[in-house]
Motif scaffolding. Structure first.
Motif, mmCIF file in Angstrom:
data_model
loop_
_atom_site.group_PDB
_atom_site.id
_atom_site.type_symbol
_atom_site.label_atom_id
_atom_site.label_comp_id
_atom_site.label_asym_id
_atom_site.label_seq_id
_atom_site.Cartn_x
_atom_site.Cartn_y
_atom_site.Cartn_z
ATOM 1 N N ASN A 113 73.080 28.452 64.617
ATOM 2 C CA ASN A 113 72.735 27.616 63.463
ATOM 3 C C ASN A 113 71.446 28.154 62.820
ATOM 4 O O ASN A 113 70.410 28.297 63.473
ATOM 5 C CB ASN A 113 72.556 26.161 63.929
ATOM 6 N N HIS A 114 71.520 28.433 61.530
ATOM 7 C CA HIS A 114 70.401 29.045 60.798
ATOM 8 C C HIS A 114 69.150 28.150 60.780
ATOM 9 O O HIS A 114 68.018 28.651 60.817
ATOM 10 C CB HIS A 114 70.877 29.321 59.370
ATOM 11 N N LEU A 115 69.349 26.826 60.752
ATOM 12 C CA LEU A 115 68.201 25.902 60.724
ATOM 13 C C LEU A 115 67.480 25.923 62.068
ATOM 14 O O LEU A 115 66.244 25.929 62.146
ATOM 15 C CB LEU A 115 68.663 24.485 60.398
ATOM 16 N N GLU A 116 68.279 25.939 63.128
ATOM 17 C CA GLU A 116 67.714 26.030 64.470
ATOM 18 C C GLU A 116 66.904 27.328 64.592
ATOM 19 O O GLU A 116 65.817 27.358 65.170
ATOM 20 C CB GLU A 116 68.873 26.024 65.469
ATOM 21 N N ALA A 117 67.443 28.382 64.008
ATOM 22 C CA ALA A 117 66.766 29.682 64.084
ATOM 23 C C ALA A 117 65.416 29.650 63.368
ATOM 24 O O ALA A 117 64.430 30.220 63.858
ATOM 25 C CB ALA A 117 67.659 30.761 63.490
ATOM 26 N N HIS A 118 65.346 28.962 62.220
ATOM 27 C CA HIS A 118 64.040 28.867 61.547
ATOM 28 C C HIS A 118 63.008 28.267 62.510
ATOM 29 O O HIS A 118 61.862 28.722 62.570
ATOM 30 C CB HIS A 118 64.131 28.030 60.273
ATOM 31 N N LEU A 119 63.397 27.257 63.280
ATOM 32 C CA LEU A 119 62.445 26.653 64.230
ATOM 33 C C LEU A 119 62.036 27.650 65.312
ATOM 34 O O LEU A 119 60.865 27.737 65.678
ATOM 35 C CB LEU A 119 63.053 25.400 64.874
ATOM 36 N N TYR A 120 63.001 28.420 65.800
ATOM 37 C CA TYR A 120 62.673 29.353 66.887
ATOM 38 C C TYR A 120 61.877 30.567 66.405
ATOM 39 O O TYR A 120 61.390 31.346 67.229
ATOM 40 C CB TYR A 120 63.943 29.750 67.662
ATOM 41 N N SER A 121 61.708 30.719 65.098
ATOM 42 C CA SER A 121 60.818 31.789 64.612
ATOM 43 C C SER A 121 59.408 31.552 65.157
ATOM 44 O O SER A 121 58.624 32.476 65.315
ATOM 45 C CB SER A 121 60.820 31.847 63.084
ATOM 46 N N ILE A 122 59.088 30.278 65.470
ATOM 47 C CA ILE A 122 57.753 29.950 65.986
ATOM 48 C C ILE A 122 57.547 30.527 67.397
ATOM 49 O O ILE A 122 56.431 30.873 67.764
ATOM 50 C CB ILE A 122 57.575 28.414 65.983
ATOM 51 N N TRP A 123 58.633 30.669 68.155
ATOM 52 C CA TRP A 123 58.499 31.240 69.511
ATOM 53 C C TRP A 123 58.228 32.757 69.468
ATOM 54 O O TRP A 123 57.906 33.353 70.467
ATOM 55 C CB TRP A 123 59.767 30.955 70.323
ATOM 56 N N LEU A 124 58.391 33.335 68.291
ATOM 57 C CA LEU A 124 58.185 34.789 68.186
ATOM 58 C C LEU A 124 56.709 35.172 68.083
ATOM 59 O O LEU A 124 56.380 36.345 68.034
ATOM 60 C CB LEU A 124 58.969 35.338 66.988
ATOM 61 N N VAL A 125 55.837 34.170 68.054
ATOM 62 C CA VAL A 125 54.402 34.466 68.088
ATOM 63 C C VAL A 125 54.042 34.573 69.577
ATOM 64 O O VAL A 125 53.684 33.604 70.223
ATOM 65 C CB VAL A 125 53.583 33.345 67.414
ATOM 66 N N GLU A 126 54.213 35.791 70.120
ATOM 67 C CA GLU A 126 54.163 35.925 71.583
ATOM 68 C C GLU A 126 52.802 35.703 72.190
ATOM 69 O O GLU A 126 52.693 35.372 73.362
ATOM 70 C CB GLU A 126 54.513 37.304 72.109
ATOM 71 N N ASP A 127 51.741 35.937 71.422
ATOM 72 C CA ASP A 127 50.421 35.813 72.042
ATOM 73 C C ASP A 127 49.940 34.363 72.099
ATOM 74 O O ASP A 127 48.864 34.080 72.601
ATOM 75 C CB ASP A 127 49.396 36.723 71.347
ATOM 76 N N GLU A 128 50.753 33.412 71.600
ATOM 77 C CA GLU A 128 50.402 31.990 71.744
ATOM 78 C C GLU A 128 51.281 31.376 72.816
ATOM 79 O O GLU A 128 52.428 31.776 72.987
ATOM 80 C CB GLU A 128 50.670 31.249 70.425
ATOM 81 N N ALA A 129 50.749 30.385 73.535
ATOM 82 C CA ALA A 129 51.552 29.677 74.530
ATOM 83 C C ALA A 129 52.711 28.986 73.815
ATOM 84 O O ALA A 129 52.607 28.660 72.631
ATOM 85 C CB ALA A 129 50.696 28.643 75.246
ATOM 86 N N GLU A 130 53.808 28.751 74.542
ATOM 87 C CA GLU A 130 54.935 28.058 73.925
ATOM 88 C C GLU A 130 54.509 26.651 73.514
ATOM 89 O O GLU A 130 53.714 26.021 74.211
ATOM 90 C CB GLU A 130 56.094 27.941 74.914
ATOM 91 N N PRO A 131 55.054 26.165 72.388
ATOM 92 C CA PRO A 131 54.697 24.797 71.971
ATOM 93 C C PRO A 131 55.153 23.752 72.988
ATOM 94 O O PRO A 131 56.080 23.991 73.749
ATOM 95 C CB PRO A 131 55.436 24.623 70.640
ATOM 96 N N ASP A 132 54.477 22.596 72.981
ATOM 97 C CA ASP A 132 54.790 21.510 73.920
ATOM 98 C C ASP A 132 55.741 20.493 73.301
ATOM 99 O O ASP A 132 55.520 20.047 72.181
ATOM 100 C CB ASP A 132 53.496 20.736 74.271
ATOM 101 N N PHE A 133 56.741 20.088 74.053
ATOM 102 C CA PHE A 133 57.628 18.985 73.632
ATOM 103 C C PHE A 133 56.933 17.657 73.893
ATOM 104 O O PHE A 133 56.097 17.598 74.802
ATOM 105 C CB PHE A 133 58.938 19.047 74.426
ATOM 106 N N PRO A 134 57.271 16.574 73.171
ATOM 107 C CA PRO A 134 58.154 16.555 71.999
ATOM 108 C C PRO A 134 57.452 17.101 70.753
ATOM 109 O O PRO A 134 56.252 16.919 70.588
ATOM 110 C CB PRO A 134 58.466 15.060 71.839
ATOM 111 N N MET A 135 58.240 17.768 69.920
ATOM 112 C CA MET A 135 57.675 18.347 68.704
ATOM 113 C C MET A 135 58.325 17.699 67.488
ATOM 114 O O MET A 135 59.509 17.405 67.503
ATOM 115 C CB MET A 135 58.019 19.833 68.614
ATOM 116 N N LEU A 136 57.517 17.507 66.464
ATOM 117 C CA LEU A 136 58.051 17.023 65.201
ATOM 118 C C LEU A 136 58.206 18.250 64.315
ATOM 119 O O LEU A 136 57.227 18.965 64.084
ATOM 120 C CB LEU A 136 57.081 16.001 64.595
ATOM 121 N N CYS A 137 59.425 18.508 63.861
ATOM 122 C CA CYS A 137 59.700 19.757 63.136
ATOM 123 C C CYS A 137 60.055 19.485 61.687
ATOM 124 O O CYS A 137 60.908 18.629 61.394
ATOM 125 C CB CYS A 137 60.878 20.487 63.766
ATOM 126 N N LEU A 138 59.431 20.226 60.791
ATOM 127 C CA LEU A 138 59.778 20.177 59.371
ATOM 128 C C LEU A 138 60.387 21.520 58.999
ATOM 129 O O LEU A 138 59.732 22.558 59.137
ATOM 130 C CB LEU A 138 58.524 19.911 58.528
#
Ligand code: KG4
Ligand code: ZN
Length: 350
Positions: A113-138
């Motif tokens: 799903n392309h929308l899901e993929a837009h959200l996972y673009s945030i995980w591609l910032v490898e030098d930052e820790a993974e975001p914490d759940f729960p997350m509010l996504c726009l």
């Protein structure tokens, strides 16, 4: 956790893209061929032209992504491809390429799903820790404006979205009104730099009691201002408009959009006790929107790096990592899903 190397393919709109990503975070290659210059002459994406251009470009783009990553299909674990939402005639080109590669190599095929993929673009910032759940996504793109609560990986509760134009669509339409080039977002941002955001008190549609958005009233308000100065205006015809206060109109419009997007996202984050806010999609490249979020939020707000805000295949491969680990394997006869919503709870990671 199991190591993966995923080939991602994206052709949902007017970018032909392929990428190789390791473990959903480390980008080995990220090839993007944008058709924006071609579509600019039509003032927006011309679907038939987009489809033909994808056919011409898809093979060299995929070959380029593999060669720049210095890998062959023999060291890839799965092929992840955008299945929807998007333009049917564009989606089908990437999906058929992925199916051909999957058949030839025996690798699993994953429809993403392309929308899901837009959200996972945030995980591609490898030098930052993974975001914490729960997350509010726009998610704010050319086709979508969605507010989504993410309590875990691959798990989405849709809170609301636009009732009319998507945020990016509003940027593109207002840019056309002002005689600015497609895509309108970057053009409005640039014009707004020298403008006064308080010059025009454009309306904000708060739609109290819902998590929905509406941008049509704002667009009409800009049209009214333009028409009052240029009564002979023919929408969509790009002509220079001497005398039109383009910078002030652009800055005031941009601020009205940012106010509502930020205001409603922060309220939702508060209401649902989110630990972090994720903002993704083409409009998340907007500097005014980013700055407004950073200055108003009291929890972390993450946005993708600029080159990963607009459509790319690294984000498709990033989702591919999580979906591959969750056990997803799609049949070779899956079809495109041009209106595929982002809903549902699919996670096995709970
Ligand atoms: O995510 P995306 O590349 O494609 C879709 O999935 O729709 O988003 C494209 C949209 C376009 O409407 C474009 O005008 C907008 O993102 N956009 C921007 C900016 N850069 C791209 N909008 C506002 N400011 C920007 N800097
Ligand atoms: Zn997109």
């Amino acid at each position: 956790m199991e190591e993966t190397r995923i080939l991602g393919i994206e052709t949902s709109c007017d970018e032909t893209a392929a990428s190789v990503v390791e473990n959903g975070r480390h980008v080995l290659s990220n090839e993007v061929a944008s058709q924006a210059d071609t579509h600019a002459q039509f003032g927006g994406v011309f679907p038939e032209v987009a489809s033909r251009m994808h056919i011409e470009t898809i093979y060299p783009i995929v070959a380029g992504a593999l060669s720049k990553a210095h890998v062959g299909l023999d060291s890839i674990d799965a092929i992840a491809v955008t299945r929807g939402p998007g333009l049917a005639g564009s989606l089908v080109v990437g999906l058929n390429m992925a199916k051909g590669l999957a058949i030839g190599s025996g690798l699993p095929l994953l429809g993403i799903n392309h929308l899901e993929a837009h959200l996972y673009s945030i995980w591609l910032v490898e030098d930052e820790a993974e975001p914490d759940f729960p997350m509010l996504c726009l998610i704010v793109s050319g086709g979508h404006t969605e507010l989504v609560l993410m309590r875990d990986h691959l798990t989405y509760e849709r809170l609301g979205g636009t009732l009319d134009d998507a945020a990016g669509e509003a940027f593109d339409k207002v840019a056309r009104l002002l005689g600015l080039a497609y895509p309108g977002g970057p053009a409005i941002q640039e014009a707004a730099e020298s403008g006064d955001p308080d010059a025009f008190p454009f309306p904000r549609a708060w739609l109290e009691g819902t998590w929905d958005f509406s941008f049509s009233g704002l667009k009409t308000a800009v049209l009214r201002e333009v028409r009052s100065r240029q009564p002979d205006l023919e929408a969509g015809v790009e002509t220079p408009r001497p005398g039109l206060p383009i910078s002030d109109l652009a800055a005031s419009f941009q601020e009205a959009v940012a106010d509502v997007l930020v205001g409603k996202t922060l309220s939702a984050a508060d209401a649902f006790g989110a630990s972090e806010i994720l903002v993704a999609g083409g409009v998340s490249a907007n500097r005014s929107l980013r700055d407004t979020f950073q200055s108003k939020a009291n929890i972390p707000v993450r946005t993708p790096p600029l080159e990963l805000c607009t459509d790319n295949a690294a984000m498709i491969a990033a989702v591919g990592h999580w979906r591959y680990l969750s056990g997803q394997r799609d049949a070779l006869d899956i079809d495109v899903l041009p209106t595929w919503p982002l809903t549902g709870s699919h996670s096995i990671f709970r």
